[in-house]
Design a protein around this motif. Structure first.
Motif, mmCIF file in Angstrom:
data_model
loop_
_atom_site.group_PDB
_atom_site.id
_atom_site.type_symbol
_atom_site.label_atom_id
_atom_site.label_comp_id
_atom_site.label_asym_id
_atom_site.label_seq_id
_atom_site.Cartn_x
_atom_site.Cartn_y
_atom_site.Cartn_z
ATOM 1 N N LEU A 44 43.842 73.002 78.787
ATOM 2 C CA LEU A 44 43.648 74.086 79.752
ATOM 3 C C LEU A 44 43.684 75.459 79.091
ATOM 4 O O LEU A 44 43.115 76.415 79.619
ATOM 5 N N LEU A 45 44.349 75.553 77.926
ATOM 6 C CA LEU A 45 44.607 76.846 77.309
ATOM 7 C C LEU A 45 43.678 77.150 76.136
ATOM 8 O O LEU A 45 43.910 78.127 75.425
ATOM 9 N N GLN A 46 42.671 76.344 75.917
ATOM 10 C CA GLN A 46 41.739 76.627 74.829
ATOM 11 C C GLN A 46 41.063 77.981 75.058
ATOM 12 O O GLN A 46 40.537 78.241 76.151
ATOM 13 N N PRO A 47 41.072 78.877 74.064
ATOM 14 C CA PRO A 47 40.422 80.177 74.261
ATOM 15 C C PRO A 47 38.923 80.064 74.523
ATOM 16 O O PRO A 47 38.366 80.883 75.257
ATOM 17 N N ASP A 48 38.279 79.067 73.928
ATOM 18 C CA ASP A 48 36.853 78.857 74.144
ATOM 19 C C ASP A 48 36.659 78.121 75.473
ATOM 20 O O ASP A 48 37.108 76.980 75.621
ATOM 21 N N PRO A 49 36.021 78.741 76.462
ATOM 22 C CA PRO A 49 35.875 78.059 77.757
ATOM 23 C C PRO A 49 35.094 76.756 77.667
ATOM 24 O O PRO A 49 35.287 75.866 78.503
#
Length: 458
Positions: free
Chosen positions: A238-243
């Motif tokens: 959920l927290l990956q910077p890349d959407p």
């Protein structure tokens, strides 16, 4: 008695403050129950258009708190929603600090369940944070949350109401692409859900900027302190910077969470159960669980003089009753289960909140529909809103919240009128006055025209 708004909603006492207006506990004379009413404070076109968008949202889901109705009175407007009395997730953290992982998993599953329905309607919430996630006052029973405050939400493809390079939302819960001015999309909401999960597990507001920088420089880090490894595998998605590397749907995140919870250790018998307290407080003098006291229902209040609405959030209502009654626990409540059942989607089976049966009908009027367990939203005006605090540990030594004080609103039982007295003919209630209806229609037409223009420029 309180002010009567638009001949229907009697404002009882202020219970919070939203971004554009005060939130009141109000008595709905038509539906004969207590509701939460957000009264618009300003009447400029920009604020009015946001109000129109929010009140037009109709989403039916047990974990979503969307507007139910609206009304206009002279130059003031309001919309109403269910009354939720358990405060927000910030209140729970203020009472207990970090929460048990299995309890957090249940809350996250409910949040993702409601968010999946919101996204299915094409709506991006854009402001998911602990203060906007409300709790029913269920005591030690199974928790029940409601996603609220759709004031800055928008449907995908709708024209924006903000200037270019201007970001709306709550600092600390932005997705990286929001900060870059990207068009609102569903993965941005999922990023905020991951931050809320860290807040619940660690008891303090996460440092989202530091987390984003670490992801960008070193890849996915190891599980932070207090976060079990199976849960971290879901939260990291959920927290990956890349959407594009993030979970794309709330339903997909729910399925991954359901698989992770099976690998969590069982909770110990010595663990303190989490209790969700009532946060609204007792009704003021002159009001009871069946509405205003000393009247025969709607007629007594509706025919009286109407005072102007206090948009500032202050009220001249009498002081609370010195002997508030206790909110019933509900005989049918089930405690939080450490091994929740699985649904056909692979996630937790969510039982509906406990219902209280309506009293047996007496008199000649038809019975009012049963009212669900109520609880309060409005952490924006709460002193315990730790979600807005700086990134630091939450003080857990604060005194506990008050005991249960709210009562279940029930339909009042009225005696049959004497046979000799003729029944009054129903009063036909007017709609909103032209001075309010015409500006609302004009703003809606402008919004529609802008949308058509934007489509033709694509």
């Amino acid at each position: 008695m309180g002010e009567v708004f638009a001949g229907r909603y009697e404002l009882v006492d202020p219970i919070g403050r939203g971004g554009v207006g005060a939130v009141w506990r109000a008595w709905d004379h038509r539906r004969r129950r207590y509701v939460a009413a957000k009264v618009l404070q300003q009447s400029d076109a920009h604020t009015l258009l946001r109000f129109v968008r929010e009140q037009a949202l109709r989403i039916e889901h047990p974990h979503v708190l969307a507007p139910a109705s609206w009304a206009a009175d002279d130059d003031k407007v309001l919309f109403t929603m269910d009354l939720v009395s358990g405060g927000s997730l910030a209140h729970v953290i203020g009472d207990y600090g970090p929460l048990p992982p299995r309890f957090v998993c249940l809350l996250l599953d409910q949040l993702l369940s409601g968010l999946s329905t919101v996204h299915a309607e094409g709506v991006v919430h854009r402001d998911i944070k602990p203060a906007n996630i409300l709790m029913e006052a269920t005591g030690k029973g199974r928790p029940h949350l409601r996603l609220s405050d759709f004031g800055i939400s928008m449907r995908k493809g709708e024209p924006r109401l903000t200037e270019t390079n201007y970001v709306v939302g709550t600092p600390g819960y932005f997705a990286p692409e929001q900060m870059m001015g990207a068009e609102p999309d569903f993965p941005a909401d999922l990023f905020a859900v991951g931050l809320v999960a860290l807040y619940l597990l660690q008891g303090q507001k996460p440092d989202s900027q530091a987390l984003i920088e670490y992801f960008a420089a070193h890849g996915t880090p190891g599980a932070p302190q207090g976060v079990p490894e199976p849960m971290w595998q879901v939260l990291a998605g959920l927290l990956q910077p890349d959407p594009h590397a993030r979970f794309r749907t709330a339903t997909g995140a729910r399925k991954a969470l359901a698989a992770a919870v099976e690998m969590l250790p069982d909770e110990g018998a010595e663990d303190e159960p989490v209790e969700v307290f009532d946060q609204i407080g007792p009704l003021p003098a002159g009001f009871g669980p069946e509405g205003p006291e000393g009247t025969d229902g709607a007629a007594g209040a509706l025919n009286g003089p109407q005072a102007p609405v206090q948009a500032s959030g202050r009220t001249s209502a009498p002081q609370p009753s010195p002997q508030p009654s206790q909110q019933p626990q509900g005989a049918g409540e089930q405690p939080y289960a450490p091994h929740p059942a699985m649904s056909e989607t692979g996630s937790f089976h969510l039982a509906p909140p406990p219902q209280q049966s309506p009293p047996p009908h007496q008199g000649v009027q038809p019975p009012a529909p049963p009212v669900p367990l109520q609880g309060s939203p409005y952490a924006d005006g709460s002193p315990a809103d730790f979600a807005q605090a700086a990134t630091s540990a939450v003080p857990y030594g604060s005194p506990p919240t008050r005991a249960y004080t709210a009562q279940h609103p029930q339909a009042p039982r009225t005696a049959a009128p004497p046979a000799a007295v003729p029944q009054p003919s129903p009063v036909k209630r007017p709609g909103p006055p032209p001075k309010v209806a015409i500006p609302v229609l004009l703003v809606a037409l402008i919004c529609f025209a802008v949308g058509i223009w934007a489509l033709t420029q694509a």
